[in-house]
Design a protein around this motif. Structure first.
Motif, mmCIF file in Angstrom:
data_model
loop_
_atom_site.group_PDB
_atom_site.id
_atom_site.type_symbol
_atom_site.label_atom_id
_atom_site.label_comp_id
_atom_site.label_asym_id
_atom_site.label_seq_id
_atom_site.Cartn_x
_atom_site.Cartn_y
_atom_site.Cartn_z
ATOM 1 N N PRO A 1 0.802 -1.305 -0.127
ATOM 2 C CA PRO A 1 0.032 -0.103 -0.005
ATOM 3 C C PRO A 1 0.808 1.339 0.053
ATOM 4 O O PRO A 1 2.004 1.158 0.370
ATOM 5 N N THR A 2 -0.023 2.260 -0.294
ATOM 6 C CA THR A 2 0.867 3.801 -0.360
ATOM 7 C C THR A 2 -0.292 4.634 0.169
ATOM 8 O O THR A 2 -1.250 4.384 0.675
ATOM 9 N N ASN A 3 0.107 5.994 0.011
ATOM 10 C CA ASN A 3 -0.987 6.915 0.563
ATOM 11 C C ASN A 3 -1.769 7.214 -0.519
ATOM 12 O O ASN A 3 -2.803 7.872 -0.378
ATOM 13 N N GLU A 4 -1.870 6.545 -1.729
ATOM 14 C CA GLU A 4 -2.644 6.837 -2.910
ATOM 15 C C GLU A 4 -3.496 5.420 -3.240
ATOM 16 O O GLU A 4 -3.067 4.293 -2.904
ATOM 17 N N TRP A 5 -4.697 5.498 -3.749
ATOM 18 C CA TRP A 5 -5.537 4.459 -3.835
ATOM 19 C C TRP A 5 -4.803 3.582 -5.087
ATOM 20 O O TRP A 5 -4.360 4.038 -6.051
ATOM 21 N N GLN A 6 -4.760 2.118 -4.864
ATOM 22 C CA GLN A 6 -4.154 1.310 -5.581
ATOM 23 C C GLN A 6 -5.248 0.181 -5.747
ATOM 24 O O GLN A 6 -5.789 -0.084 -5.074
ATOM 25 N N LEU B 1 -6.374 -0.706 6.611
ATOM 26 C CA LEU B 1 -6.397 0.116 5.413
ATOM 27 C C LEU B 1 -7.652 0.482 5.139
ATOM 28 O O LEU B 1 -8.766 -0.053 5.190
ATOM 29 N N GLU C 1 -9.996 -1.187 -4.523
ATOM 30 C CA GLU C 1 -8.791 -0.232 -4.302
ATOM 31 C C GLU C 1 -8.658 -0.229 -2.802
ATOM 32 O O GLU C 1 -9.601 -0.425 -1.971
ATOM 33 N N LYS D 1 -5.834 1.852 0.293
ATOM 34 C CA LYS D 1 -4.587 2.757 0.539
ATOM 35 C C LYS D 1 -4.399 3.020 1.992
ATOM 36 O O LYS D 1 -5.262 2.459 2.834
ATOM 37 N N SER E 1 -0.985 6.776 8.550
ATOM 38 C CA SER E 1 0.203 6.020 7.949
ATOM 39 C C SER E 1 1.490 5.907 8.718
ATOM 40 O O SER E 1 2.488 5.021 8.458
#
Length: 412
Positions: free
Chosen positions: A20-25, A37, A49, A51, A57
């Motif tokens: 995961p990142t701070n962006e939607w994936q 998440l 999706e 994030k 975080s």
């Protein structure tokens, strides 16, 4: 966030995790995501999706790994969702009209889907409770033999027991524990339902089971069954008794000898002609036919083994046809010829052929026999022709047609 390498005992090929990142994936099919998440269904693309929450975080227990060009993540603080749990959670989310799974929903999901460890404990507990057939048979026999059991409970026990003793090993286990003797004794019960179901259990236990046949013979089952068949009893009891009686006699020449010595053929003759017992006639005829054919097949077999010689010797002592002739079965057998069942007709035709040399004059005197044979000949000519058109040159109906032809020829 600090990266951590994969520990030596972890194979990265076995890790199918979401990074995961701070962006939607997009969460791919089969990937597991950790709890904590934010997850959503992108209504524009139809993709699932996820994030890292914007305000969490730096607080999560997410541990990252990297090996070469491969990288991933594991959650050290909580359990991961499986792909199936994710699908069910998203379905729940759509039903409630929410795009994101809120923390309240996460708690609901955790309550709905139990951890695999708990499920495995339940399965282990269930396995402990699984009973073997023998344990069940013991319980059923105990219930049947209990002085405190009601009539209904005893009937249910016998009904269930009949299901289990169809298996050869189960029937022999029933015999070894004394349960078979209880069932045989129940044939003398004053309760007709007990007699009926006991005969049913006995018939199931005897079927193709020589050890049980011998034990039942020694316990006097044959005599008790003959009494049920010879005395005034409801059709239901006679039907079950005849089933057990047939199971006792088939492929057991010693029992067949005793059957003749005890007047069993006379009992079957009376049953065959008794008013209200018409439904049992075919069963009686089938039993006699099978016994005649058993002996014939054994005598015709090309087998020089010691076992076969002993079997042949035993069947030589079973002389069923002579008493059948004496007791007027020449007139009784053809009465079943008008049956609509091809199998019954086959047995009648073959039995008539076996008895032809001694019964020819009686057959000729049977009213309507000639017209019945001619009707069967016409019917089987058509059916045999249809078989041949379908490519069966030596079909079942051709065999029946030949039997009819043979009888007509011998009577002519």
């Amino acid at each position: 966030m600090e990266e951590a390498t994969v520990e030596e005992d972890v194979d990265p090929e076995d890790l199918d995790v979401f990074y995961p990142t701070n962006e939607w994936q997009i969460v791919k099919s089969g990937q597991a995501i950790p709890a904590g998440l934010h997850v959503r269904l992108n209504l524009a693309t139809g993709n699932n999706e996820a994030k890292i929450p914007d305000d969490e975080s730096g607080k999560s227990g997410l541990k990252y790994w990297k090996q070469g060009s491969r990288k991933g993540m594991v959650n050290t603080d909580s359990k991961s969702f499986t792909a199936e749990e994710l699908k069910r959670a998203l379905k729940l989310m759509k039903q409630e009209g929410s795009v994101e799974i809120k923390e309240g929903h996460q708690e609901k999901v955790r309550k709905t889907f139990r951890p695999i460890e708990e499920l495995m404990e339940d399965f282990e507990a269930m396995n402990v409770m699984i009973e073997t057939d023998m344990e069940i048979i013991n319980k059923l026999v105990g219930k049947f033999n209990s002085s405190s059991a009601t009539l209904e409970e005893k009937i249910v026990a016998l009904y269930d027991l009949e299901y289990y003793v169809h298996q050869v090993d189960n029937a022999q286990y029933l015999m070894s524990t004394g349960g078979l003797q209880l069932v045989i004794n129940a044939l003398n019960s004053t309760e007709r339902l007990i007699q009926e179901h006991a005969a049913f259990v006995l018939g199931a236990a005897l079927s193709s089971n020589p050890k049980v046949q011998i034990e039942a013979m020694e316990a006097g089952a044959l005599q008790k069954l003959l009494v049920l068949l010879a005395t005034d009893q409801p059709v239901a009891i006679k039907k079950k008794a005849l089933f057990a009686f047939s199971s006792m006699l088939r492929h057991f020449p010693f029992a067949q000898q005793q059957f003749l010595k005890l007047g069993g053929l006379q009992v079957l003759g009376q049953l065959f002609q008794a008013k209200g017992m018409e439904s049992l006639r075919i069963r009686v005829m089938t039993l006699l036919y099978d016994m005649i054919m058993e002996k014939k097949l054994v005598q015709e077999a090309q087998d020089n083994s010691a076992q076969h010689k002993e079997k042949s010797r035993q069947y030589d002592e079973v002389n069923l046809l002579p008493p059948m002739l004496e007791q007027n079965w020449c007139m009784l057998v053809p009465k079943l010829l008008p049956s609509t069942e091809h199998d019954t007709r086959e047995k009648v035709l073959k039995t008539m052929n076996l008895m032809m040399s001694s019964c020819r004059d009686e057959y000729r005197s049977v009213q309507g026999l000639s017209s019945s044979l001619n009707m069967l000949r016409s019917e089987y000519e058509e059916l045999a022709a249809e078989e041949q058109r379908e490519g069966e040159q030596d079909g079942y109906f051709l065999g029946l047609l030949n039997s009819v032809h043979g009888i007509i020829k011998k009577l002519g």
